[in-house]
Each structure stands twice: as structure tokens, then as C-alpha cells.
Scaffold this active site. Structure first.
Site, mmCIF file in Angstrom:
data_model
loop_
_atom_site.group_PDB
_atom_site.id
_atom_site.type_symbol
_atom_site.label_atom_id
_atom_site.label_comp_id
_atom_site.label_asym_id
_atom_site.label_seq_id
_atom_site.Cartn_x
_atom_site.Cartn_y
_atom_site.Cartn_z
ATOM 1 C CE1 TYR A 46 2.328 -10.472 -1.711
ATOM 2 C CE2 TYR A 46 2.230 -10.086 -4.085
ATOM 3 C CZ TYR A 46 2.745 -9.780 -2.832
ATOM 4 O OH TYR A 46 3.663 -8.769 -2.711
ATOM 5 C CG ASP A 47 -0.853 -12.609 -8.290
ATOM 6 O OD1 ASP A 47 0.131 -12.084 -7.745
ATOM 7 O OD2 ASP A 47 -0.780 -13.590 -9.044
ATOM 8 C CE LYS A 115 7.161 20.371 24.015
ATOM 9 N NZ LYS A 115 8.368 19.490 23.961
ATOM 10 C CB CYS A 400 31.061 -16.005 36.667
ATOM 11 S SG CYS A 400 32.114 -14.568 36.307
#
Length: 663
Positions: A46-47, A115, A400
């Protein structure tokens, strides 16, 4: 080779592409680590990637929105101020005839692009930083939405170009994000009808945390001004310049009179799977000087024209209306008709949305109707040729069999099931509860839940946390086995550790999405007991929470059935909450309103956090409950200052607030 040496061999486009990939990868790892306790990469990796991103940002001078190297705080405003555009923004002349595009170009070279169907926004940069964003408005006056633009998914907050830069583009919400957001808020009367309406409301929020949750994107389509740049008299060069500054630009093709129709056909094919809402194409001349000389009419610029898709319509016979029930009780009408070919596909169904539209179209069984695909994608009924008007909403729920009723909200009539124990409500509610942004129980799809509910294994939310009792029965179900069951139970155990906003969202409270849940939780210091008993009026005072959302939240916790459901659920969960020492809650029970510009604090959100972490509350309006109005211009005659004086509420500067309340 070092990264810096390697950067010298890459083009600007390649560097920006890598920056986007690194931003997404690092943010994904961060979300997994902090929100789900899952480690996608080591700290070392990560670093290393983070350092790489920092070097790329330094090399390009561009910082993309969402970059983990920066933090954009959330901020609320009392209103969106208006501003007049430096030049009037004209509409485009339109055509549905393809040959007109060839005639428009004549011997010139042009740019043909999508567009986009969203909200036009003008961005202003100075010294490489985004300083202002303004909506199109009526073309002459727009609303300033700078806070919101800062949390768009893909706007660069810093660019390499240091001169004054003004550009226009379209803010949009993709079809896939639109579907996700609608799924989160449920199939109820508040469900958004199309991405454009959702985008318009998202861009113009007073609380930009809500904007951030909507994943608004921005696509640049024209450059208004870039100090000192000539672009070799080419519109395409302008677009490439914007791309190299880190902007996502609208997709385009460079065309001539000989190639424009072929390019239109390519766009026509692409729209079938294009995730960005579009309602046609735009053709602009590439020659900037020629465009300037052409000027404009009172309504339209002469160097551009819009091409609108000619909606292909087909006549067919309406067979029936299917009524589809949802978790909120809303029963949606869906038209079923004789299959017809439209835009290269066979269609036989179209949503009619609500009872009001059924009535306005005077629909009846056997009617001859004209159908089309809106923007070549979504099947719709254009008109009813026979208008027999024989269809009436069913008196019984299709799921139902319980009683139904037509309710009118904001002049729109919709059909609801009145049975609180409707099976459709249970399935949809439990599906939301298990979804990714709620409890995140992997393996509990709607189809699986339908089977479990049908077998009587789930009656309440809490029952999902005890499926281990039914191992023998579940492993014999179709699509299950020992491994699938183990994966499910593991996911259920992980779901026990959650956050309060996720819990609130998972309950399926009408109109309460995850972003709104976060806002409410933060406003009440993550105190569930306090939130359950709060009144609708107090809720509606929270920035970004209006009367409708406040009423939904209050009414939910006022029902005994919902109270019992939550009481059964809470023992199954471990809710991660921010713990604040009692000694630091020096502003407990106090309510402040913030207005005007600030000096000590970076923005209102920073001051708001300071108040809330000490137990206080920040409201958007002055009332008898307000403890103090924080305004550095204490002598102004603003409406808030006047109301504070009328109610005998002190108007205090930041300095006085800090000296009196924070020491």
C-alpha cells in the site's frame, strides 16, 4: 530503472491512466481494510503504491477527485447562491434527419460526439485549482455548486495548467449507478424515474455528502477559455488538452461530409450498451476561427447542431397489466403487449410507473397502443389509439391477496398493498437487509431468501443469524451444499460486526438510503436510543434531511412492530460506534447554527465536527432551540441574524465561540 526515470518514457495519457488505476486500487484496499476488516494488500505494498501515486501527481501536476493523497471534507450550505454567466449559454438547433448533418458540414471537418443527458456544469480553475462550479440554470444565471463538484467521482481538483481555465461539461449518473441507487431506496413512490432527474437533484444538494453518495461523474464537452493557449485553431486540440489535464472528455469522432453518416451508425450501435445516459449526438465544426465568425442566432450557435434519434415506434395490442408488489407495499403496473421489433430487439413489456399514468393513457385490455424505446433503450408507451379505459387497479394484492388502496402523493396516484405481512414485502425487505451496503451477507440473494422464507426458516431479521440451526435442511436445497452453506454462515458471522448507519439503512425505512442514514447518525452522535425517540421536527432541522425523510424516519420507529423487530435484532449485532469520553462532552444539549464565511476553520464542516465531537448539534436554521448563531459578521442584517435577535439568541463570532465554549 527508477519510477522517475520510467515516467520519462510514458505519455501524459498513460500517466493519467495509471493514476486513475492507482486511485481506484488504493481506495478499494482502504475501504476493505477499514470498513470490512479485510486486507487486500500488505502495508508495504500500500505504501509503495501510495508513494507512486504521489510522484505521478507531482510529475503531472494533476490531482484526481477521490485521490487518497487528499481529503475533501463534507460541507453543508444554507442555499445555493446564483451567479450570472459571463456569456449566455445557448441551446442547440436540432434535427432528426441524418442528411442534414452532411449538409451542415459541407466541406468542413467536424466533431461528432454524444449528447449526454444530465446537467450542464461550468468549471473555473485558477492557478491549477478548482475555484468554482456553476450549473447552466436558464442559460444566463446558474447556481454555484462548487462544494458538490469537489465530490464528483472524476473531476480533477488540481491540474497542471496554471492559467485561468473555464470549461463546460455534463454531470451525469450512469445507468448502472442509477439502478443501484433505486435499489437502495426501494420500489416506492420516492423511486427516481430516470438518471437525469436523479442527477439534477444530486448536483443541487445543500449537503455534499449526499452528492458524494450518488457517484456523479463529469464529462467535458467544450473549452470556453484557457489563457494564452491557441490550440492551432482546432476544437479537437482543445479536447485533447482537456484530456491531458485529467478531465474525462465526451466520446467523439472526427468526421467529414463523406464519413459523418457512417459515424452516426457507429454511435447508434454503441448506444445499446452505453452506460452513460445520452439522448442524441452533437456535431460541431472543428475550425475555431470559422466558428467565431459564424456567430449565432438569438437562440442557437451557428457552428453546432444536435441530432436527436428519431424514435422508432410500433403499433401493437395490449394484452394485460401485471401488478408487481414491492417491499414498501407499492404495487407497480407493467404493460404486457404483443411482441414487436424496436431498435433491433424484440420487446413485449413496458413499465407504466403508477396508477395516474394508467388513467392518463386510458388503458384497456385489447387496446391498440404505440410503443417506442426512450433514448433507444427503455420501452415506453407513446400513446393509446383506442383508449377504452377498461383497466382498473386490482382490489387484492397479486402476491398475498390482501386489500389494496390507491394513495395520492404530490398529485400522483399509486396502488399499495395494505397487508403488513405480505410475502412480497418480506422478500424485498430481507433482500435489502442482506445487500452489500446494508448487512453485506453474501449468499442471501432474493431467490435464496424466497426459498428460506417459503420453508418457514426466516420470519424476522434476527432469524438470518441462526440459519446454522437448519444446516441439514439447507444443504439439501437446490444450489446449496456443505461448502455453500459454510460460506454463508461465515458471511453471516462477519455481518454481526457492523456500523450504525449500515444498520439503519438495512431496516428498509422508506426514503432512507445509506447516505441519509450516515447524516442522521452523525447528527445524533451515533446514539441509537436518542435517534429512535427523536421527533420529526427535530429531524427535519438536520442539513440535508427534509420533512419527507424526517417523517419516514420518525413514523418507522413509532410503530410497535418495527420496535419489536429491532429489539430482536440488536442482541445479534456488535455495533462499532465512536466512543467519546463524558468529560469532553462540554456542548451536550446545545444547538448552534453556522452562517457566513469562516476564518479559524477551513470550512463549516470542520467547525461542525468540532461542535459535534463535544456533544453539541449543528442545525441549518435558527429556532427557539438554538443556543447560538455563529456568524463573524455579527452586525449584519441577514435573515438569520434578524431571526436570532427576535428570539433573543446570541450572535457570536468564531473568536467568541472558541473563547467561550471551547476553553
Amino acid at each position: 530503472m527508477t519510477w522517475k526515470e520510467e515516467m520519462g518514457t510514458q505519455t501524459e495519457t498513460e500517466l493519467l491512466k495509471e493514476m486513475k488505476e492507482l486511485t481506484e486500487k488504493l481506495n478499494e484496499a482502504s475501504r476493505a481494510y477499514y470498513a470490512q476488516d479485510v486486507e487486500l494488500m500488505s502495508n508495504l505494498e500500500y505504501d509503495s503504491l501510495y508513494t507512486r501515486l504521489e510522484e505521478l501527481e507531482a510529475a503531472t501536476g494533476v490531482v484526481l477527485a477521490g485521490s487518497p493523497t487528499i481529503h475533501v471534507g463534507y460541507e453543508s450550505v444554507d442555499e445555493l447562491p446564483k451567479e450570472r454567466h459571463e456569456s449566455r449559454m445557448l441551446s442547440l438547433d436540432k434535427t432528426k434527419e441524418r442528411e442534414e448533418l452532411r449538409e451542415f458540414l459541407k466541406d468542413s471537418r467536424g466533431m461528432l460526439s454524444w449528447k449526454l443527458d444530465g446537467l450542464t456544469v461550468v468549471l473555473h480553475y485558477q492557478e491549477g485549482k478548482l475555484i468554482k462550479a456553476v450549473t447552466r440554470g436558464n442559460g444566463e444565471v446558474g447556481e454555484i455548486i462548487t462544494n458538490n463538484a469537489r465530490v464528483f467521482q472524476n473531476i480533477p481538483l488540481q491540474i497542471a495548467f496554471s492559467g485561468e481555465l473555464v470549461l463546460r461539461g455534463e454531470a451525469i449518473i450512469t445507468y448502472s449507478d442509477f439502478a443501484r441507487i433505486n435499489e437502495e431506496i426501494g420500489e416506492d413512490a420516492a423511486k427516481y424515474k430516470n438518471p437525469r432527474n436523479l442527477c439534477s437533484g444530486s448536483v443541487r444538494q445543500l449537503n455534499n455528502e449526499i452528492t458524494a453518495g450518488r457517484r456523479v461523474r463529469f464529462y467535458a464537452f467544450s473549452l470556453v477559455r484557457a489563457d494564452g493557449m491557441t490550440f492551432e485553431n482546432s476544437r479537437e486540440k482543445q479536447m485533447l488538452f482537456l484530456k491531458n489535464q485529467g478531465f474525462e472528455i465526451v466520446e467523439y469522432r472526427m468526421v467529414t461530409g463523406d464519413t459523418v453518416l457512417e459515424a452516426v451508425a457507429e454511435f447508434e450501435q454503441a448506444i445499446q450498451t452505453y452506460d452513460v445516459p445520452s439522448d442524441g449526438l452533437v456535431l460541431c465544426l472543428d475550425d475555431l476561427e470559422y466558428s467565431r465568425r459564424l456567430g449565432s442566432t438569438t437562440k442557437f450557435p451557428r457552428d453546432s447542431i444536435a441530432f436527436k434519434w428519431a424514435d422508432e415506434q410500433a403499433e401493437t395490442t395490449l394484452r394485460e397489466i401485471e401488478w408487481s408488489a414491492s417491499r414498501t407495499g407499492l404495487i407497480n403496473p407493467v404493460a404486457v403487449f404483443e411482441p414487436v421489433e424496436l431498435e433491433g430487439t424484440t420487446v413485449s413489456r413496458a413499465s407504466v410507473h403508477n396508477v395516474s399514468i394508467v388513467k392518463s393513457l386510458k388503458l384497456g385490455y385489447g387496446d391498440r397502443i404505440m410503443v417506442y424505446k426512450a433514448n433507444m433503450i427503455i420501452p415506453q408507451i407513446a400513446r393509446n389509439l383506442t383508449e377504452s379505459g377498461s383497466i382498473v387497479p386490482p382490489a387484492a394484492c397479486p402476491v398475498c391477496g390482501g386489500d389494496t388502496a390507491v394513495r395520492k402523493t404530490n398529485e400522483v396516484e399509486a396502488l399499495y398493498c395494505l397487508n403488513p405481512d405480505c410475502g412480497a414485502k418480506k422478500i424485498k425487505s430481507f433482500t435489502l437487509f442482506a445487500s452489500r451496503d446494508a448487512m453485506n451477507i453474501d449468499g442471501l440473494s432474493e431467490a435464496t431468501l424466497e426459498k428460506l422464507i417459503g420453508k418457514g426458516l426466516i420470519h424476522h431479521y434476527a432469524d438470518m443469524f441462526h440459519l446454522d440451526r437448519y444446516r441439514a435442511e439447507i444443504v439439501e436445497m437446490e444450489g446449496f451444499g456443505e461448502r455453500s452453506f459454510q460460506n454463508l454462515t461465515d458471511s453471516i458471522e462477519r455481518a454481526r460486526n457492523t456500523t450504525l448507519p449500515r444498520l439503519i439503512y438495512s431496516l428498509g425505512i422508506e426514503n432512507i438510503g445509506l447516505a441519509n442514514a450516515k447524516v442522521i447518525c452523525r447528527a445524533f452522535g451515533y446514539d441509537l436510543e436518542r435517534m429512535r425517540s427523536v421527533g420529526a421536527e427535530e429531524l427535519s432541522e438536520i442539513d440535508g434531511i427534509g420533512e419527507v425523510i424526517a417523517a419516514s424516519f420518525h413514523d418507522y420507529f413509532a410503530e410497535e412492530k418495527n420496535k419489536r423487530e429491532l429489539e430482536l435484532l440488536l442482541p445479534e449485532l456488535s455495533i462499532l460506534a465512536e466512543q467519546i469520553p463524558e468529560s469532553e462532552l462540554t456542548l451536550q444539549g446545545m444547538v448552534f447554527v453556522i452562517t457566513g464565511s469562516l476564518q479559524y476553520y477551513e470550512n463549516r464542516n470542520a467547525l461542525k465536527e468540532e461542535i459535534e465531537k463535544r456533544g453539541g448539534k449543528v442545525s441549518g436554521s435558527v429556532s427557539s432551540k438554538t443556543s447560538g448563531l455563529i456568524n463573524n459578521d455579527t452586525t449584519s442584517n441577514s435573515s438569520k441574524n434578524k431571526k436570532a435577535r427576535e428570539l433573543g439568541i446570541p450572535v457570536i463570532s468564531e473568536e467568541i465561540f472558541r473563547r467561550k465554549y471551547l476553553q
